[in-house]
Design an enzyme around this catalytic site. Structure first.
Site, PDB file in Angstrom:
ATOM      1  CG  ASP B 126      -2.143   0.847   1.043  1.00  0.00           C
ATOM      2  OD1 ASP B 126      -2.445   1.213  -0.105  1.00  0.00           O
ATOM      3  OD2 ASP B 126      -2.799   1.145   2.050  1.00  0.00           O
ATOM      4  CG  HIS B 133      -4.362  10.669   2.430  1.00  0.00           C
ATOM      5  ND1 HIS B 133      -5.396  10.657   3.347  1.00  0.00           N
ATOM      6  CD2 HIS B 133      -3.510   9.693   2.820  1.00  0.00           C
ATOM      7  CE1 HIS B 133      -5.181   9.698   4.237  1.00  0.00           C
ATOM      8  NE2 HIS B 133      -4.050   9.096   3.946  1.00  0.00           N
ATOM      9  CD  GLU B 198      -6.459   4.541   4.714  1.00  0.00           C
ATOM     10  OE1 GLU B 198      -5.794   3.736   4.021  1.00  0.00           O
ATOM     11  OE2 GLU B 198      -5.960   5.250   5.601  1.00  0.00           O
ATOM     12  CD  GLU B 200      -5.572   2.660  -0.192  1.00  0.00           C
ATOM     13  OE1 GLU B 200      -4.786   1.961  -0.866  1.00  0.00           O
ATOM     14  OE2 GLU B 200      -5.425   2.850   1.025  1.00  0.00           O
ATOM     15  CG  ASP B 232      -5.922  -0.254   3.362  1.00  0.00           C
ATOM     16  OD1 ASP B 232      -5.967  -1.479   3.553  1.00  0.00           O
ATOM     17  OD2 ASP B 232      -5.029   0.484   3.817  1.00  0.00           O
ATOM     18  NE  ARG B 236      -8.176   6.467   9.636  1.00  0.00           N
ATOM     19  CZ  ARG B 236      -7.424   6.259   8.565  1.00  0.00           C
ATOM     20  NH1 ARG B 236      -6.180   5.809   8.687  1.00  0.00           N
ATOM     21  NH2 ARG B 236      -7.911   6.466   7.363  1.00  0.00           N
ATOM     22  CD  GLN B 239      -3.303   4.293  11.062  1.00  0.00           C
ATOM     23  OE1 GLN B 239      -4.507   4.306  10.828  1.00  0.00           O
ATOM     24  NE2 GLN B 239      -2.402   4.748  10.205  1.00  0.00           N
ATOM     25  CE  LYS B 252      -3.801   1.959   7.416  1.00  0.00           C
ATOM     26  NZ  LYS B 252      -4.500   2.831   6.457  1.00  0.00           N
ATOM     27  CB  THR B 256      -7.787  -4.852   2.182  1.00  0.00           C
ATOM     28  OG1 THR B 256      -6.873  -4.531   3.238  1.00  0.00           O
ATOM     29  CG2 THR B 256      -7.629  -3.840   1.054  1.00  0.00           C
ATOM     30  CD  GLU B 362      -7.522  13.221   3.779  1.00  0.00           C
ATOM     31  OE1 GLU B 362      -7.254  12.072   3.387  1.00  0.00           O
ATOM     32  OE2 GLU B 362      -7.665  14.198   3.030  1.00  0.00           O
TER      33      GLU B 362
END
Lengths: 417, 417
Positions: B126, B133, B198, B200, B232, B236, B239, B252, B256, B362
């Site tokens: 990844d 971002h 996420e 992607e 993905d 948070r 993480q 993560k 996915t 975000e």
């Protein structure tokens, strides 16, 4: 119990005693790669033995041994591998057994064989489970707080690269990479000047787990097929520039070397010892009881092109802070699934011994203090044509249980990157 | 050239125009999974078509289509896939073609089929290739220096987890994990309170590279088979506690999601556009020229259990700072090899649009500002039973080239972790 003597001569100093019998993939003459078991200086050709009916009572299809990886065998589970080893122990200690009578056809000298990567690796996870290593490395970069706040609460790990895992004996090309020269504000693209080894133990998953279903501590051992010795090659200058904020990438993914032989979990059981006390006590899903570390003597030697090997590091896997049950419980606590063939490695193993540093970054204090080789040469990081040799073994009353070695030579960087 | 009209009705708003013809793995009725190609609302059963001799001139064995993954097909190379698509375009636009005459046997309605993970993924990498971002996330944690010094010199990446990649439609179980509560000095083990998506784009490798042999920019496209849309999933709070110093791991690796359909690289070529100017100019091995980004319109919607979907994010893949050629050149610059089936993803795609934030971290400024759904509900992070739906497509004169969607619903955490 002790084994009776074998009709096959097995040296007491052999890693491959009757108590071991590790699995690997070999080829010899013009035959395709297939499953073998190491004993003394020999390999038992499991296909040839199966064709003689040696394993009939274990009900394993001959085709399982005609594979170029151990995955099909591993998928059969620990109990099946255990039955195969028990049959071999009986055959090897019974005069005029089937194996004895067919020794010419079934036994291949290790020195006449070519070894292959034993497993098709699915995912490769690398932990960071040695307290001494994490502390020593942390001190170099953060003297005021060597250990991150999370370190004693969970076995820190990251995902590694499976495609570049290779078997002992395959050389390693010195990688190019981006490096930030001291005082510069832009990187250069050069061959690494800080090529390092990392001494690790890895284990291979032998049972698929279910996505979304964590594996509890007490179930974890069902998922372990066996162990390998691991050299997780690292380029420290590339690592320093690239690793923020998502961790090591190119500094680690050019190569990881593993031993040819997979020592079964069952063969390691007699080497179990208690690990270090864990303070603070981990959260309940990681709080383990009992002896789940392994007393495995480890060493690293560097063999320069023009000299004899010098042993750089001697330590023992018993010092690892986090054990394999905790690693599996943590890895799957998110619901992440494990698959047959996955490789989970310990991270660099360092111990409290004065020469117990499992990588050059630690041993040279990040390149500041050269180490002396026995031939008078010095090293900060590895030179071209240096060969790194790692060995590991445990000793128990029934014989030595070892990995042989994981060795690889450094080749010069490509001329045209 | 423009395609003549097809004898098969294909809506102009379909992602699966004659210009697309993406590959996937489907099953229907009681048949085993096998290769299909999407067109309009249908799937072409490639095994059935091959058995009719449709692909005889392409010299592809029928067995390539009878697989439960696309790997064998991908291994045949981009040129072979291109020939297959050209034959299908001809068959679909020629009245009374073999395919037309056998339409009853060869075409399956998408709504009657079950889609499977299209590829056996080897390694999953990844990247972190969106400047918007990286800047937006960096500002939340390091207002004084949002971008790391390395960011504009190399496409930052990390290794992800391949075992837990799943196909669109498979739900995602809310993961447990260690989280450090605000003000606490020890973590707790709880279901994540900060579950995020996420947005992607990913691409799949269709050609093995050689270990120790970097792939140059101008060779990179030979190694790309096609693209998928990727979600993905990220936790948070997990993480934040785990990621130092080796990067994201359990936050993560629980899941996915990727789209069912693999859009070939060739189908995307008409969508090529120039990417953003790169300043400073990358080092020579990464300094690219030409139009190598893709104009692909992207959107994310959240569909709460009791309401209609609300579109949260709309952006375009053209904004990505690092292109796929640069990603491949960087990835292999260390000598790391790529294998057929490897998945390389872009990292979260955000753009300059006001609603162009590719993840909730975000969009909510790290959980500080709730966002409003169209039904009046608010979200900071995802709730149980929310369904996340991502869509992506490009428009070119010959028709729309899209991915369909990648969708998955959040299931509540396990009761007993």
């Amino acid at each position: 119990m002790n084994f009776p003597a074998s009709w096959l001569p097995i040296s007491e100093s052999s890693d491959f005693s009757l108590a071991n019998l590790p699995f690997g993939i070999f080829s010899h003459a013009s035959q395709p790669p297939r499953v073998g078991v190491a004993v003394g200086e020999y390999i038992i050709d499991m296909t040839a033995a199966a064709q003689l009916g040696v394993f009939d009572q274990a009900e394993v299809a001959v085709s399982v041994f005609e594979q170029s990886t151990l995955n099909a065998l591993m998928n059969g589970g620990r109990a099946q591998a255990s039955r195969l080893r028990t049959i071999l122990q009986h055959e090897l200690t019974t005069p005029n057994s089937t194996l004895h009578q067919a020794a010419d056809r079934v036994l291949v000298r290790q020195k006449d064989a070519h070894m292959h990567l034993p497993v098709a690796i699915g995912d490769y996870t690398d932990f960071y489970s040695s307290l001494e290593h994490a502390t020593n490395v942390g001190k170099l970069f953060r003297p005021e707080q060597p250990l991150m706040p999370n370190w004693k609460h969970l076995p820190v790990a990251y995902h590694g690269r499976a495609s570049s895992v290779q078997v002992s004996g395959v050389p390693v090309r010195r990688p190019f990479g981006q490096v930030l020269p001291a005082g510069a504000d832009a990187p250069v693209f050069i061959p690494t000047q800080a090529l390092d080894y990392e001494l690790e133990l890895g284990f291979l998953i032998g049972k698929n787990s279910i996505s979304g279903r964590p594996i509890r501590l007490e179930e974890a051992e069902d998922y372990i097929f066996g162990f390998v010795l691991v050299n997780d090659w690292s380029a420290r200058d590339i690592q320093r520039w690239e690793y923020q904020p998502l961790g090591p990438f190119l500094s680690k993914n050019f190569a990881t070397s593993i031993s040819s032989w997979v020592v079964t979990y069952d063969a390691l059981l007699p080497l179990r010892v208690f690990g270090p006390e864990q303070t603070p006590r981990p959260l309940p899903h990681l709080a383990d009881e009992g002896a789940h570390n392994f007393s495995i003597q480890l060493e690293v030697a560097i063999n320069p092109a023009d000299a004899e090997p010098s042993i750089f590091c001697q330590t023992n896997a018993r010092h690892l802070y986090w054990n394999v049950r905790q690693q599996i419980a943590h890895h799957t606590s998110s619901g992440c699934n494990l698959r047959v063939g996955d490789l989970l490695a310990s991270g660099t193993i360092s111990g409290p011994e004065p020469n117990g540093h499992g990588c050059l970054l630690e041993q040279t204090q990040a390149g500041k203090i050269p180490v002396n080789l026995q031939d008078g040469n010095q090293r900060i990081y590895l030179h071209d044509y240096d060969e790194v040799i790692m060995r590991g073994y445990g000793v128990q009353p029934q014989g030595r249980v070892g990995f042989g070695e994981v060795r690889a030579q450094i080749l010069p960087a490509n001329e045209n990157p």
